[in-house]
Motif scaffolding. Structure first.
Motif, mmCIF file in Angstrom:
data_model
loop_
_atom_site.group_PDB
_atom_site.id
_atom_site.type_symbol
_atom_site.label_atom_id
_atom_site.label_comp_id
_atom_site.label_asym_id
_atom_site.label_seq_id
_atom_site.Cartn_x
_atom_site.Cartn_y
_atom_site.Cartn_z
ATOM 1 N N LYS A 2 31.751 -35.057 15.745
ATOM 2 C CA LYS A 2 31.867 -35.289 17.165
ATOM 3 C C LYS A 2 33.106 -34.985 17.793
ATOM 4 C CE LYS A 2 28.149 -38.884 17.256
ATOM 5 N NZ LYS A 2 27.843 -40.369 17.311
ATOM 6 N N LYS A 6 34.293 -32.981 26.328
ATOM 7 C CA LYS A 6 33.593 -33.166 27.437
ATOM 8 C C LYS A 6 34.505 -34.082 28.404
ATOM 9 C CE LYS A 6 29.223 -33.692 29.731
ATOM 10 N NZ LYS A 6 27.862 -33.787 29.659
ATOM 11 N N GLN A 16 33.520 -25.352 31.919
ATOM 12 C CA GLN A 16 33.632 -24.790 30.399
ATOM 13 C C GLN A 16 34.173 -23.312 30.326
ATOM 14 O OE1 GLN A 16 29.490 -24.999 29.022
ATOM 15 N NE2 GLN A 16 29.686 -26.952 28.139
ATOM 16 N N ASN A 31 30.807 -24.289 24.652
ATOM 17 C CA ASN A 31 29.645 -25.236 25.016
ATOM 18 C C ASN A 31 29.002 -25.788 23.799
ATOM 19 O OD1 ASN A 31 27.414 -26.453 26.556
ATOM 20 N ND2 ASN A 31 26.093 -24.888 25.499
ATOM 21 N N GLU A 34 31.741 -28.292 22.556
ATOM 22 C CA GLU A 34 31.503 -29.451 23.025
ATOM 23 C C GLU A 34 30.445 -30.326 22.624
ATOM 24 O OE1 GLU A 34 32.723 -29.265 27.234
ATOM 25 O OE2 GLU A 34 30.924 -30.098 27.657
ATOM 26 N N LYS A 35 29.029 -29.618 22.391
ATOM 27 C CA LYS A 35 27.849 -30.577 22.250
ATOM 28 C C LYS A 35 27.856 -30.735 20.689
ATOM 29 C CE LYS A 35 24.918 -28.570 25.947
ATOM 30 N NZ LYS A 35 23.590 -27.838 25.973
ATOM 31 N N LYS A 37 27.260 -29.000 18.499
ATOM 32 C CA LYS A 37 26.470 -27.972 17.511
ATOM 33 C C LYS A 37 27.182 -27.020 16.523
ATOM 34 C CE LYS A 37 22.648 -27.740 21.021
ATOM 35 N NZ LYS A 37 22.148 -26.710 21.691
#
Lengths: 65, 140
Positions: A2, A6, A16, A31, A34-35, A37
């Motif tokens: 994590k 953001k 972004q 992106n 940040e997410k 992934k």
């Protein structure tokens, strides 16, 4: 893994695209990081830390199983 | 952050230049493949000297295409590189497994025609495109 990207980005009122340009990566990459992934490489993680003038462990933290 | 649009434009231009170079060398290599195959048949009537020159040109263009591809990989960012490398890995696996299985089909009399390399290349191209699309979708 994590991260607080953001929040940190919002605190500085960056988009972004701004973050992606500052890190010299694509917006898709910014992106995805940040997410949560995509986990960045160590050099990129340190680059992010330098950008926000914070230690890496204050931006990224382990996601317990 | 005021010049972000400008930086984004430069970044996009660099990517476009790399993609254009890669497309150009790939096109040159494909053209040399056709030239080698059809030139021998329709232009120089299988004269060995011309065939060797065409073959060397074809191999040189192939080597150039590989180098441009390596340069392209080093110029993209780490997520794009991961998506590309994953797609290449899947394509290699599918190509190897399907290629060997396809080659065996004639030996074990499941098909009556001789397996052609073109079919394998088409399968690998389709696999690469699909794997790249899935990779991009996954990290959207």
């Amino acid at each position: 893994m994590k991260n607080r990207l953001k929040v940190l980005r919002a605190e500085r009122d960056w988009t972004q695209a701004d973050l992606a340009n500052a890190l010299d990566v694509s917006r898709q990459t910014a992106n995805a990081i940040e997410k949560g992934k995509f986990d960045p490489s160590l050099p990129l993680a340190f680059k992010i830390a330098r950008l926000f003038t914070l230690p890496v462990e204050e931006i990224f933290f382990d996601d317990p199983p | 952050m005021t010049d972000s649009k400008h930086n984004e434009t430069i970044c996009t231009q660099q990517n476009n230049t790399n993609n254009f170079q890669l497309a150009l060398w790939t096109l040159a290599w494909v053209a040399s493949t056709a030239f080698l195959r059809f030139g021998a048949e329709y232009i120089w009537d299988y004269q060995a000297a011309y065939s060797i020159i065409a073959l060397i040109t074809h191999l040189a263009l192939g080597a150039a295409m590989i180098m441009v591809n390596v340069k392209h990989l080093s110029n993209i960012d780490e997520l794009q590189r991961k998506i590309t490398m994953d797609a290449m890995c899947i394509t290699l696996g599918v190509g190897l497994i399907a290629g060997i299985a396809y080659e065996q089909l004639e030996d074990i009399k499941l098909i009556t025609f001789e397996p052609e390399i073109n079919h394998l290349i088409m399968l690998m191209a389709i696999t690469y495109i699909i794997a790249t699309l899935i990779g991009n979708k996954k990290y959207q």
